[in-house]
Design an enzyme around this catalytic site. Sequence first.
Site, mmCIF file in Angstrom:
data_model
loop_
_atom_site.group_PDB
_atom_site.id
_atom_site.type_symbol
_atom_site.label_atom_id
_atom_site.label_comp_id
_atom_site.label_asym_id
_atom_site.label_seq_id
_atom_site.Cartn_x
_atom_site.Cartn_y
_atom_site.Cartn_z
ATOM 1 N N ARG A 89 47.451 -2.416 -11.894
ATOM 2 C CA ARG A 89 46.052 -1.985 -11.958
ATOM 3 C C ARG A 89 45.069 -3.130 -11.818
ATOM 4 O O ARG A 89 43.897 -2.916 -11.540
ATOM 5 C CB ARG A 89 45.796 -1.182 -13.236
ATOM 6 C CG ARG A 89 46.610 0.109 -13.275
ATOM 7 C CD ARG A 89 46.298 0.943 -14.507
ATOM 8 N NE ARG A 89 47.246 2.019 -14.665
ATOM 9 C CZ ARG A 89 48.341 1.969 -15.414
ATOM 10 N NH1 ARG A 89 48.610 0.860 -16.084
ATOM 11 N NH2 ARG A 89 49.159 2.985 -15.499
ATOM 12 N N GLU A 126 58.564 -5.652 -26.075
ATOM 13 C CA GLU A 126 59.051 -5.142 -27.353
ATOM 14 C C GLU A 126 60.548 -4.890 -27.307
ATOM 15 O O GLU A 126 61.259 -5.103 -28.288
ATOM 16 C CB GLU A 126 58.307 -3.847 -27.699
ATOM 17 C CG GLU A 126 58.606 -3.332 -29.100
ATOM 18 C CD GLU A 126 57.774 -2.113 -29.457
ATOM 19 O OE1 GLU A 126 57.970 -1.605 -30.573
ATOM 20 O OE2 GLU A 126 56.960 -1.671 -28.618
#
Length: 203
Positions: A89, A126
Amino acid sequence: MGEQGTSGSEGGGKVAEAQAPAKKGAADPRLQGISDAIRVVPHFPKPGIMFNDITALLLRPGVFKDAVDLFVERYRGMGIAAVAGIEARGFIFGPAIALAIGAKFIPLRKPGKLPGAVISENYTLEYGTDCLEMHVGAVEPGDRVVVVDDLVATGGTLSAAIKLLEHAAADVVECACLIGLPKFKDFYKLDGKPVYILVESKK
């Protein structure tokens, strides 16, 4: 391409050198229109995630232009040599900003997407690791660079982008994101570099 957790897909990574926010003046009236145009999609792409969807903003040309203009107004006249956009993006806003301020655009891509010689920076997610790559020679030593993405949540991907550009001896001036968690409001610093956001993420 944004950050996972609130909106997009950026990784986890350590947030470094947080500094106290500075007070700001009255908000630009265009910011409310930008905030209103961002759609929240609950439980996407997985349960518990409140996804801040910028595609609704892109369907409103006037608001899209306002977002780009606010960045352009900030960086015009600052001697920015390059705008580096994070896949994917960052590719939406970065080229428009670069063209308007007369800078080159540098795509920072995921592994295997750029032909030819590249330099890489790995970073921690993560649940694993990821990597950003940039063409060798995309920046010259001392080039003043702004890093652009749609959203910052943890700062992991932005931090990797900063390190990648600094490996090439670029001068990273600032990171610019359309959306950020509240802690990134008012010029929070990441690895010593200011993070500038237009609006806070929605919950």
